[in-house]
Each structure stands twice: as structure tokens, then as C-alpha cells.
Design an enzyme around this catalytic site. Structure first.
Site, short mmCIF file in Angstrom:
data_model
loop_
_atom_site.label_atom_id
_atom_site.label_comp_id
_atom_site.label_asym_id
_atom_site.label_seq_id
_atom_site.Cartn_x
_atom_site.Cartn_y
_atom_site.Cartn_z
N HIS A 17 -75.92 -103.91 -48.73
CA HIS A 17 -75.54 -102.55 -49.14
C HIS A 17 -75.65 -102.41 -50.67
O HIS A 17 -76.20 -101.42 -51.16
CB HIS A 17 -74.09 -102.24 -48.74
CG HIS A 17 -73.82 -102.25 -47.27
ND1 HIS A 17 -72.73 -102.89 -46.72
CD2 HIS A 17 -74.49 -101.70 -46.24
CE1 HIS A 17 -72.74 -102.71 -45.41
NE2 HIS A 17 -73.80 -102.00 -45.09
N LYS A 41 -57.09 -92.74 -38.73
CA LYS A 41 -57.28 -93.55 -37.52
C LYS A 41 -57.74 -94.92 -37.97
O LYS A 41 -58.83 -95.07 -38.52
CB LYS A 41 -58.36 -92.92 -36.63
CG LYS A 41 -57.84 -92.50 -35.26
CD LYS A 41 -58.98 -92.24 -34.32
CE LYS A 41 -59.21 -90.76 -34.14
NZ LYS A 41 -60.50 -90.45 -33.51
N ARG A 91 -83.61 -102.45 -42.28
CA ARG A 91 -83.82 -103.89 -42.16
C ARG A 91 -84.91 -104.22 -41.16
O ARG A 91 -85.62 -105.21 -41.30
CB ARG A 91 -82.52 -104.59 -41.73
CG ARG A 91 -81.44 -104.62 -42.79
CD ARG A 91 -80.11 -105.01 -42.23
NE ARG A 91 -79.69 -104.02 -41.24
CZ ARG A 91 -78.47 -103.96 -40.70
NH1 ARG A 91 -77.56 -104.86 -41.03
NH2 ARG A 91 -78.17 -103.03 -39.83
N SER A 128 -72.45 -106.17 -41.75
CA SER A 128 -70.99 -106.33 -41.87
C SER A 128 -70.45 -107.00 -40.63
O SER A 128 -69.59 -107.91 -40.71
CB SER A 128 -70.32 -104.95 -42.03
OG SER A 128 -70.81 -104.29 -43.17
#
Ligand code: PNS
Length: 159
Positions: A17, A41, A91, A128
Site C-alpha cells: 500500500h 462497527k 497485483r 493485509s
């Protein structure tokens, strides 16, 4: 002023990122890294605030990069802020298949354009979710996420 928005969940931010933010910041006058999701949330490993704080920390050396969050439709944010460009990293063909309909939908909704930067060869396999899985089982992801992020992940996942 040409501003680009780099949207994503960034749970948490990786060097992949950061590479995209850095390259976008060289092409646009202003870049907003936009963390999407509902701050009320709690889903994911890090809260929206924690994700934003980590991004702020690792982009501190990039003067034209700011961080914001948005819980609604991405195009509502870009329209409200007069932004006409989104920047995302690609990617692989898997990313392409995922991104193409979103780019087309967003352009149909408001005309906002999506610009794709090809991933740096060092980060093509970095995500991630994969980093979280590795850290969860005690593996080492240094070099794939900034050190401050690595420490935050270890604190969360091994507590
Ligand atoms: O990091 P991610 O999860 O791949 O990011 C996907 C993201 C946040 C860019 C996408 O889910 C999104 O745009 N969310 C905001 C809601 C929205 O506008 N959805 C319609 C997209 S066409």
C-alpha cells in the site's frame, strides 16, 4: 489542484500500500488515503481510527498525503470533495477481476476515473490478510509491513 483518492480497508497498511501511496503522491498534487468502513462497527483486526493512525505514521514523510475515512459510497466522497481520480494498485489478474467492475460502476455513477499502478515486484504477493495470518501463527512479516505496523499486529494477534 489535482487530488487523487487511494481507497481501501487497510487492515493494516502494508509496504505494498505504502508503495502505491508514494507513487501516487509523485503524480498528483494531493493524495487522500481513504479508509473505508463503519467506525461504529468493529470488524477486522484494527479499528478505523487505529488504521488511520498507522497510515498517518507511515506516510508522515509525504507532505501531500492526508488520511481520511468514509463509511458510505466511495463516489459520494469523491463528489463531495471534488475528486475525479481514484488510484489503486494491481497485483495480479485476480485484482483486475475484482477491480474492473468497481471501476466501471464508479465511473458510471459519477464519471470518476480509476488509475491503476502495477505493483512493485517486491510486493506482488503481499496482502493485509496474508500478513495477519502469518503473524497470528508466529511468523515474521518484517520487510512486508512497516515496523510500527508489525509491532501493532503482534500486540493484537498474540495478546
Ligand atoms: O481494501 P479493499 O477491501 O479491497 O477495498 C475495497 C473498497 C473499499 C475500495 C471498496 O469496497 C469500496 O469502494 N467500498 C466503499 C463502498 C462502495 O462505494 N461500494 C461500491 C463500489 S463500486
Amino acid at each position: 489542484m489535482t487530488t487523487a483518492v487511494c481507497p481501501g480497508s487497510f487492515d493494516p497498511v502494508t509496504f505494498g500500500h505504502l508503495d502505491i501511496f508514494t507513487r501516487a503522491s509523485a503524480q498528483f498534487e494531493e493524495v487522500t488515503v481513504l479508509v473505508t468502513g463503519n467506525p461504529h462497527k468493529h470488524s477486522g483486526l484494527f479499528s478505523i481510527e487505529e488504521r488511520m493512525a498507522l497510515i498517518r505514521e507511515v506516510t508522515g514523510h509525504l507532505p501531500n498525503v492526508t488520511v481520511d475515512f468514509w463509511a458510505g459510497l466511495l463516489v459520494d466522497y469523491t463528489t463531495a470533495h471534488g475528486v475525479t481520480a481514484l488510484v489503486k494498485g494491481l497485483r495480479s489478474s485476480l485484482d483486475y477481476d475484482y477491480e474492473l467492475p468497481m471501476a466501471q460502476m464508479n465511473r458510471r455513477l459519477t464519471g470518476v476515473e480509476t488509475f491503476f499502478l502495477m505493483t512493485d515486484e517486491r510486493f506482488g504477493y503481499v496482502s493485509s490478510s496474508l500478513c495477519k495470518e502469518v503473524v497470528r501463527y508466529g511468523g515474521d512479516v518484517s520487510g512486508l509491513v512497516p515496523e510500527v505496523v508489525h509491532e501493532a499486529m503482534k500486540a493484537k494477534l498474540r495478546e
